[in-house]
Write a protein that holds these residues in place. Structure first.
Motif, PDB file in Angstrom:
ATOM      1  N   UNK A 363       0.661  -1.342   0.191  1.00  0.00           N
ATOM      2  CA  UNK A 363      -0.522  -0.299  -0.295  1.00  0.00           C
ATOM      3  C   UNK A 363       0.789   1.468  -0.484  1.00  0.00           C
ATOM      4  N   UNK A 364       0.562   2.481  -0.472  1.00  0.00           N
ATOM      5  CA  UNK A 364       0.971   3.962  -1.042  1.00  0.00           C
ATOM      6  C   UNK A 364       0.980   4.341   0.335  1.00  0.00           C
ATOM      7  N   UNK A 365       2.503   4.841   1.103  1.00  0.00           N
ATOM      8  CA  UNK A 365       1.482   5.503   2.936  1.00  0.00           C
ATOM      9  C   UNK A 365       1.873   6.664   2.564  1.00  0.00           C
ATOM     10  N   UNK A 366       2.845   6.931   1.445  1.00  0.00           N
ATOM     11  CA  UNK A 366       3.213   8.012   1.910  1.00  0.00           C
ATOM     12  C   UNK A 366       3.966   8.752   0.209  1.00  0.00           C
ATOM     13  N   UNK A 367       3.093   9.700  -0.655  1.00  0.00           N
ATOM     14  CA  UNK A 367       3.802  10.286  -1.587  1.00  0.00           C
ATOM     15  C   UNK A 367       4.404  11.574  -1.786  1.00  0.00           C
ATOM     16  N   UNK A 368       4.717  11.456  -2.730  1.00  0.00           N
ATOM     17  CA  UNK A 368       5.888  12.406  -3.290  1.00  0.00           C
ATOM     18  C   UNK A 368       7.871  11.779  -3.652  1.00  0.00           C
ATOM     19  N   UNK A 369       8.043  11.879  -4.251  1.00  0.00           N
ATOM     20  CA  UNK A 369       9.359  11.463  -4.784  1.00  0.00           C
ATOM     21  C   UNK A 369      10.096  12.825  -3.579  1.00  0.00           C
ATOM     22  N   UNK A 370      11.234  11.856  -3.296  1.00  0.00           N
ATOM     23  CA  UNK A 370      12.346  11.289  -1.997  1.00  0.00           C
ATOM     24  C   UNK A 370      13.694  10.020  -2.097  1.00  0.00           C
ATOM     25  N   UNK A 371      14.345  10.762  -1.783  1.00  0.00           N
ATOM     26  CA  UNK A 371      15.886  10.534  -2.057  1.00  0.00           C
ATOM     27  C   UNK A 371      16.495  10.525  -0.898  1.00  0.00           C
ATOM     28  N   UNK A 372      16.747   8.933  -0.382  1.00  0.00           N
ATOM     29  CA  UNK A 372      17.869   8.529   1.267  1.00  0.00           C
ATOM     30  C   UNK A 372      18.587   7.126   1.413  1.00  0.00           C
ATOM     31  N   UNK A 373      20.178   7.157   1.003  1.00  0.00           N
ATOM     32  CA  UNK A 373      20.706   6.215   0.630  1.00  0.00           C
ATOM     33  C   UNK A 373      20.283   4.873   1.621  1.00  0.00           C
ATOM     34  N   UNK A 374      20.001   5.845   2.677  1.00  0.00           N
ATOM     35  CA  UNK A 374      20.392   5.319   3.873  1.00  0.00           C
ATOM     36  C   UNK A 374      18.875   4.171   3.922  1.00  0.00           C
ATOM     37  N   UNK A 375      17.581   4.451   3.214  1.00  0.00           N
ATOM     38  CA  UNK A 375      16.506   3.745   2.810  1.00  0.00           C
ATOM     39  C   UNK A 375      16.801   2.496   1.662  1.00  0.00           C
ATOM     40  N   UNK A 376      18.307   2.213   1.223  1.00  0.00           N
ATOM     41  CA  UNK A 376      18.500   1.573   0.321  1.00  0.00           C
ATOM     42  C   UNK A 376      18.462   0.138   0.786  1.00  0.00           C
ATOM     43  N   UNK A 377      17.919  -1.138   0.149  1.00  0.00           N
ATOM     44  CA  UNK A 377      18.235  -2.310   0.562  1.00  0.00           C
ATOM     45  C   UNK A 377      19.394  -2.941  -0.441  1.00  0.00           C
ATOM     46  N   UNK A 378      19.257  -4.346   0.291  1.00  0.00           N
ATOM     47  CA  UNK A 378      20.549  -5.760  -0.666  1.00  0.00           C
ATOM     48  C   UNK A 378      19.819  -5.357  -1.805  1.00  0.00           C
ATOM     49  N   UNK A 379      20.373  -5.029  -3.143  1.00  0.00           N
ATOM     50  CA  UNK A 379      21.060  -5.265  -4.278  1.00  0.00           C
ATOM     51  C   UNK A 379      21.024  -5.999  -4.804  1.00  0.00           C
ATOM     52  N   UNK A 380      20.474  -6.522  -6.197  1.00  0.00           N
ATOM     53  CA  UNK A 380      21.229  -7.668  -6.661  1.00  0.00           C
ATOM     54  C   UNK A 380      22.167  -7.696  -7.439  1.00  0.00           C
ATOM     55  N   UNK A 381      22.612  -8.740  -9.011  1.00  0.00           N
ATOM     56  CA  UNK A 381      23.532  -7.746  -9.078  1.00  0.00           C
ATOM     57  C   UNK A 381      22.764  -8.264 -10.590  1.00  0.00           C
ATOM     58  N   UNK A 382      23.366  -6.997 -11.186  1.00  0.00           N
ATOM     59  CA  UNK A 382      22.294  -6.507 -12.121  1.00  0.00           C
ATOM     60  C   UNK A 382      23.621  -7.462 -13.555  1.00  0.00           C
ATOM     61  N   UNK A 383      23.942  -7.734 -13.473  1.00  0.00           N
ATOM     62  CA  UNK A 383      25.106  -7.894 -14.839  1.00  0.00           C
ATOM     63  C   UNK A 383      24.507  -8.635 -16.112  1.00  0.00           C
ATOM     64  N   UNK A 384      23.057  -8.887 -15.334  1.00  0.00           N
ATOM     65  CA  UNK A 384      22.820 -10.689 -16.554  1.00  0.00           C
ATOM     66  C   UNK A 384      21.871  -9.560 -18.749  1.00  0.00           C
ATOM     67  N   UNK A 385      22.018  -7.556 -17.631  1.00  0.00           N
ATOM     68  CA  UNK A 385      21.329  -6.848 -18.766  1.00  0.00           C
ATOM     69  C   UNK A 385      22.215  -7.878 -20.160  1.00  0.00           C
ATOM     70  N   UNK A 386      21.308  -7.487 -21.339  1.00  0.00           N
ATOM     71  CA  UNK A 386      21.695  -7.771 -22.931  1.00  0.00           C
ATOM     72  C   UNK A 386      22.346  -9.471 -22.675  1.00  0.00           C
ATOM     73  N   UNK A 387      21.506 -10.474 -21.893  1.00  0.00           N
ATOM     74  CA  UNK A 387      21.315 -11.677 -21.927  1.00  0.00           C
ATOM     75  C   UNK A 387      20.180 -12.100 -22.014  1.00  0.00           C
ATOM     76  N   UNK A 388      19.553 -12.007 -23.037  1.00  0.00           N
ATOM     77  CA  UNK A 388      17.587 -11.920 -23.167  1.00  0.00           C
ATOM     78  C   UNK A 388      17.020 -12.079 -21.756  1.00  0.00           C
TER      79      UNK A 388
END
Length: 599
Positions: A363-388
């Motif tokens: 559910x959307x609990x707050x509308x509006x643009x935001x940026x805060x790297x403290x809220x970043x969560x575990x990121x996947x490996x993104x190198x698969x780009x371009x391989x289907x």
């Protein structure tokens, strides 16, 4: 930073004019010796973000002495721009970094004397197990007086060491990059070497993961002469520290000399060869050719320090920021060593630390643009780009945070999201929340297991069938042994992706390796689907996986057996200990409803 790099850097990165700072809202560097020696831990925290930084997540696989490392040195427009605010801001287009799985150490760099990393960067790096260093820099004409005062005598050195340790401890980061870019009087060089030794020793006492690095600048003769290699003129600083960050204008001859001077494989991992992404007086011109420099460095078995990766954000590359990042890091991919979570629990919403709204449980609990790297969560490996397959962050819909992971496949595809090293006891609880944006196709979340006692054994795979199969269990159903065997052999009916997995390996010397094919076998673990329901438009599947003694999860991925578009909103893994004698499936499901959300 020889060859005009510093001067060019200052011109490009000249800090914007800003209003007076508010220490309760933002972090700033220490610009003078007076500010530095007067710094002390506040009696009351300026902001909770300062003292509540994320702890350094255990990482797997762990680093050995011979591991080739990759350091990322962030330098953008003088530093302390949108990232300086403790609570973030509304600039949704501010720079962000999300390729953490291929990075070992992060340096926050600026041309101020004492650069303290903002909490947002510390949080983002630590949540991926990446160490964070601040920067101590002195330069000709600007902060040279700082260096002179520091090296006045043994007492001033001791004071400088104590202050740097206290600052790092209070702000929760692991160490310092020392960059002395001014002439040092020959009779003060021993004091400088001792300063590095004391700082390294003192940091190790307060932080087990501490790291102090030396930048290739002033020599043991006190001259400001960049060597671009490890040699007798900078070896004393290399030996006093945890490693040396070499200048950028190197050649093959410099790399070969550095390998030999480091004593070969056992010491070369401490030699970080500089890579200037802006390409100023640099090998093959940097920019989208940066991968060529990293390839060359790895061919000599050396570590690398990537400087100013924000080129993809600062400059007009002809592509969007996201596409520039994809091009840059997919090209760098073959020369990186990947790491991931080293202990349970693991949870991620894939949020990159920005968005156009904030969501909670779909559910959307707050509308509006935001940026805060403290809220970043575990990121996947993104190198698969371009391989289907195309992986990207979707901010228009999310289960938690500001975005979800969009997966677009054009062909049947197995996608490795994370490498890891996760042991569990009795039962592993695995939950996934997802949503279809394309046709429903067979969708499997898989866990690859490797033996912790015999590395020659083939990888085993646990198949968690989530959707798109003819027979799907309902919440509370008792799984039969036949159904378990059938579910674990699903991929035989699709595309044989479970028989082999292509893994790009690199030799310890950093050279290209031949793509290796490693056999996989279906795991005999007991697998039960214990929760299956819709939650605010998102589908949730929760599974329990029985313990397999002597094995741990080494990879987490997904498999889509036909073209489609899938949103991954949330994934969690944690120990789950109740046994079948204590709970029947319906009770397990009820327990999960209240327990999983806390992971």
């Amino acid at each position: 930073m020889e060859g005009g790099v510093c001067n060019v850097c200052r011109n490009i990165h000249s800090p914007p004019v800003r209003p007076p700072t508010d220490p309760t809202r933002e972090i700033q560097p220490l610009k003078t010796w007076d500010e530095f020696v007067k710094w002390k831990e506040p009696e009351t925290a300026l902001h909770p973000a300062v003292v509540e930084v994320t702890r350094l997540m255990p990482r797997s696989p762990s680093l050995s002495a011979s591991t080739l490392r990759t350091l990322l040195c962030h330098d953008m427009k003088g530093g302390y721009i949108d990232d300086r605010f403790y609570e973030g801001n509304s600039n949704v287009n501010a720079y962000r970094f999300y390729h953490w799985s291929g990075i070992d150490t992060f340096v926050y760099f600026s041309h101020h004397s004492v650069t303290i990393p903002p909490p947002a960067w510390i949080n983002a790096a630590h949540s991926h197990g990446v160490k964070v260093l601040g920067t101590l820099i002195t330069e000709c004409g600007n902060t040279e007086a700082f260096c002179d005062t520091l090296l006045t005598n043994e007492e001033s050195v001791s004071m400088g060491v104590s202050q740097l340790i206290a600052i790092a401890k209070y702000h929760g980061f692991e160490g310092w990059l020392i960059n002395i870019e001014n002439i040092v009087q020959p009779n003060k060089v021993e004091l400088l070497i001792d300063f590095v030794k004391q700082l390294r020793k003192g940091m190790k006492k307060v932080c087990e993961e501490a790291e102090v690095l030396w930048y290739d600048s002033v020599t043991v003769e006190g001259k400001l002469e960049w060597q671009n290699e490890l040699n007798e003129l900078n070896r004393a600083f290399y030996e006093a520290s945890d490693g040396i960050f070499l200048n950028y204008t190197w050649t093959d001859r410099h790399l070969e000399k550095s390998w030999k001077e480091a004593g070969g494989k056992e010491g070369a991992g401490k030699v970080y060869v500089g890579i200037d992404v802006f390409g100023r007086n640099f090998y093959e011109g940097g920019k989208f050719n940066t991968w060529k420099a990293l390839e060359k460095i790895r061919s000599y078995g050396l570590s690398a320090a990537i400087f100013a990766p924000g080129w993809t954000h600062e400059c007009d590359t002809g592509l969007s920021f996201e596409d520039s990042e994809a091009k840059m890091w997919s090209d760098l991919h073959p020369f990186l060593t990947y790491h991931g979570p080293g202990q349970l629990p693991v949870a991620t919403s894939f949020c990159q630390g920005y968005g156009h709204a904030i969501y909670d449980e779909g559910k959307m609990v707050k509308n509006g643009k935001w940026h805060n790297l403290s809220k970043q969560r575990l990121q996947p490996i993104l190198w698969q780009e371009g391989r289907g397959v195309k992986l990207n962050l979707v901010t228009s819909d999310a289960y938690k945070g500001g975005g979800s992971l969009g997966i677009v496949v054009m062909i049947p595809k197995e996608i490795r999201l994370f490498v890891c090293g996760l042991k569990w006891k009795e039962s592993l609880l695995v939950s996934v929340w997802y949503k279809w944006e394309g046709p429903v196709v067979p969708f499997t979340l898989y866990l690859n297991l490797h033996s912790t006692t015999n590395t020659s054994l083939p990888i085993r795979t646990v198949e968690l069938r989530c959707d798109g199969f003819v027979e799907a269990r309902k919440e509370g159903d008792q799984p039969s042994k036949d159904n378990e065997v059938e579910s674990n052999q699903t991929s035989k009916k699709t595309d044989q992706l479970n028989k082999t997995v292509d893994v790009k390996r690199k030799t310890e010397e950093g050279k290209h390796d031949v793509v290796q094919t490693k056999k996989k076998r279906t795991s005999k673990c007991d697998v039960s689907l214990v929760v299956s329901r819709e939650e605010n438009g998102w589908t949730r599947r929760s599974f329990t996986v029985g313990e397999e003694e002597g094995w741990e999860v080494c990879e987490i991925g997904v498999r889509l057996s036909a073209p489609s578009i899938l949103l991954l909103g949330y994934i969690t893994l944690d120990n789950f200990t109740p046994t079948s004698s204590d709970y029947h499936p319906g009770e397990v499901a009820n327990l999960l409803r209240s327990n999983v959300t806390q992971l």
